[in-house]
Design a protein around this motif. Structure first.
Motif, PDB file in Angstrom:
ATOM      1  N   LEU A 178       0.843  -1.199   0.000  1.00  0.00           N
ATOM      2  CA  LEU A 178       0.000   0.000   0.000  1.00  0.00           C
ATOM      3  C   LEU A 178       0.875   1.244   0.000  1.00  0.00           C
ATOM      4  N   ARG A 185       4.128   1.643   2.464  1.00  0.00           N
ATOM      5  CA  ARG A 185       4.283   0.733   3.596  1.00  0.00           C
ATOM      6  C   ARG A 185       5.149  -0.473   3.254  1.00  0.00           C
ATOM      7  N   TYR A 190      -2.211  -8.503   5.424  1.00  0.00           N
ATOM      8  CA  TYR A 190      -3.318  -7.893   6.157  1.00  0.00           C
ATOM      9  C   TYR A 190      -4.480  -8.874   6.320  1.00  0.00           C
ATOM     10  N   MET A 192      -7.366  -7.464   6.811  1.00  0.00           N
ATOM     11  CA  MET A 192      -8.350  -6.672   6.081  1.00  0.00           C
ATOM     12  C   MET A 192      -7.766  -5.317   5.747  1.00  0.00           C
ATOM     13  N   LEU A 193      -8.109  -4.828   4.565  1.00  0.00           N
ATOM     14  CA  LEU A 193      -7.753  -3.473   4.162  1.00  0.00           C
ATOM     15  C   LEU A 193      -9.000  -2.808   3.599  1.00  0.00           C
ATOM     16  N   ALA A 220      -7.581   4.933   4.718  1.00  0.00           N
ATOM     17  CA  ALA A 220      -7.140   3.540   4.592  1.00  0.00           C
ATOM     18  C   ALA A 220      -7.018   2.947   5.999  1.00  0.00           C
ATOM     19  N   SER A 222      -6.340  -0.617   8.025  1.00  0.00           N
ATOM     20  CA  SER A 222      -5.865  -1.989   7.835  1.00  0.00           C
ATOM     21  C   SER A 222      -5.666  -2.671   9.172  1.00  0.00           C
ATOM     22  N   SER A 252      -3.899   3.338  10.196  1.00  0.00           N
ATOM     23  CA  SER A 252      -4.808   4.200   9.449  1.00  0.00           C
ATOM     24  C   SER A 252      -4.012   5.315   8.794  1.00  0.00           C
ATOM     25  N   LEU A 260      -2.376   0.281  -4.665  1.00  0.00           N
ATOM     26  CA  LEU A 260      -2.271  -1.026  -4.031  1.00  0.00           C
ATOM     27  C   LEU A 260      -1.686  -2.005  -5.046  1.00  0.00           C
TER      28      LEU A 260
END
Length: 302
Positions: A178, A185, A190, A192-193, A220, A222, A252, A260
Motif C-alpha cells: 500500500l 508501507r 493484512y 483486512m484493508l 485507509a 488496515s 490508518s 495497491l
C-alpha cells in the motif's frame, strides 16, 4: 412531482426491498410522486437509473442497501447529470445512510425530503472504472461477502456479524503493498484493508470513525493478519465502537489517492458489490464533491 423518480430493488436485503415496495409507493404517492420503477435483475439499477435520467428525473430515490445506492450513484456520475440521490433503506447493512445521517428507514420522511429537502455535494471514491460511496474492501471483507451469499436463515446486521465471526477463525490474510503520495508501507500481510469514504461498514462496525464525506480524502484502515483468533475478536468488538483505531495491530492513513499492489489481480468489494480487479496494481482516488445527496445532517444546502 415529475422530476422525482423512485427505483426499488426488490432483491435487496434478501427480499426486504420487495416487502417494502407497497409502503414506499404509498409514502411517495402522499407527496405526489408516482414514478416508481423496479429493477428486474442483479445490477439493473444503473440501466433503470440512466433511463430515468433520460426521462427528466432530477432526484432519484434508491430503495435498497449500499449496493443499490452505489449502483444508482454510478449511473448518475457516469451520466454527468445534475441529479440528486436520496436514500431509502431496504438492504442488509445500510451503512452509508448512517454516515450521511438520513432517516432512510422512514419512507414517509424520505419522501418529504426527496421533494422538499436540501442536498449536500459529497465526495465519492473511484477504483478502476467504478465509483463507490462507502468503502472499497480487500481480504477479510471479501471472505465475509462470499460467506454472506450462502446464509439464508439470517438477515440485517446479524448476518454480517455472524459471517464475520465465522471467518475470524479461518481467514489467513492477503498480501498488499500500500502506498500513497506521503509514504509506502511495503508488502505486508493484512487481515483486512478498507479504503473508506464513509464511517460505517458491515452493518455493525464503525470501521473509519474519523472519515468525512466532504474532506476530499479517503481513509485507509488496515488490520494485520498475524494475530490470534481471540485477538481478532477483540479488535472487531472494538471496531463496533470505533475504538480499534488506537490498537497496535491497526494502521490508518488519510490521503486523496492510494496505490495497491498485489501478487495477482485481487477480488474486492465496493459498497458490498463483488468485483475482480483487471490487474495486480489497483489505483483508488477520492473525487471531491462529485455527488449531490439529499440530507439535512451535513449542513444541507451546501
Amino acid at each position: 412531482m415529475t422530476d422525482v423518480c423512485v427505483i426499488v430493488n426488490p432483491a435487496s436485503g434478501k427480499g426486504r426491498g420487495a416487502k417494502a415496495a407497497e409502503q414506499v409507493k404509498r409514502a411517495f404517492a402522499a407527496v405526489g410522486v408516482t414514478d416508481i420503477r423496479t429493477t428486474t435483475k442483479k445490477g439493473d439499477e444503473q440501466t433503470v437509473a440512466l433511463r430515468a435520467i433520460q426521462d427528466g428525473a432530477r432526484t432519484i430515490v434508491a430503495v435498497g442497501g449500499d449496493g443499490t445506492w452505489g449502483n444508482v450513484a454510478n449511473a448518475i456520475l457516469d451520466a454527468g447529470a445534475p441529479v440528486r440521490l436520496a436514500l431509502a433503506a431496504a438492504g442488509t447493512g445500510n451503512d452509508f445512510a448512517k454516515t450521511v445521517g438520513v432517516p432512510a428507514t422512514d419512507f414517509e420522511a424520505t419522501a418529504r425530503l426527496a421533494v422538499d429537502g436540501p442536498d449536500v455535494a459529497i465526495d465519492v471514491g473511484r477504483i478502476e472504472n467504478r465509483y463507490f460511496l462507502n468503502v472499497a474492501g480487500f481480504g477479510f471483507d471479501i471472505a465475509v461477502l462470499e460467506d454472506v451469499e450462502h446464509i439464508r436463515w439470517l438477515g440485517g446486521n446479524a448476518l454480517y456479524v455472524y459471517s464475520a465471526l465465522r471467518q475470524l477463525f479461518g481467514y489467513r490474510g492477503i498480501g498488499v503493498n500500500l502506498s500513497s503520495p506521503a509514504a509506502a508501507r511495503g508488502l505486508r500481510q493484512y487481515l483486512m484493508l478498507i479504503i473508506a469514504n464513509g464511517r460505517n461498514f458491515g452493518g455493525a462496525f464503525r470501521i473509519a470513525p474519523n472519515a468525512s464525506v466532504t474532506d476530499g480524502l479517503l481513509d485507509a484502515i488496515s488490520i494485520a493478519a498475524g494475530v490470534s483468533p481471540l485477538r481478532r475478536l477483540a479488535l472487531f468488538t472494538a471496531a463496533a465502537r470505533g475504538t480499534h483505531i488506537d490498537q497496535p495491530e491497526v494502521a490508518s492513513e488519510r490521503a486523496a489517492r492510494f496505490t495497491l499492489d498485489f501478487a495477482q489481480p485481487p477480488a474486492f468489494e465496493t459498497d458490498g458489490e463483488y468485483n475482480r480487479a483487471a490487474s495486480t496494481r489497483v489505483e483508488i482516488c477520492c473525487v471531491p464533491r462529485a455527488l449531490r445527496v439529499v440530507t439535512t445532517a451535513l449542513g444541507g444546502g451546501a
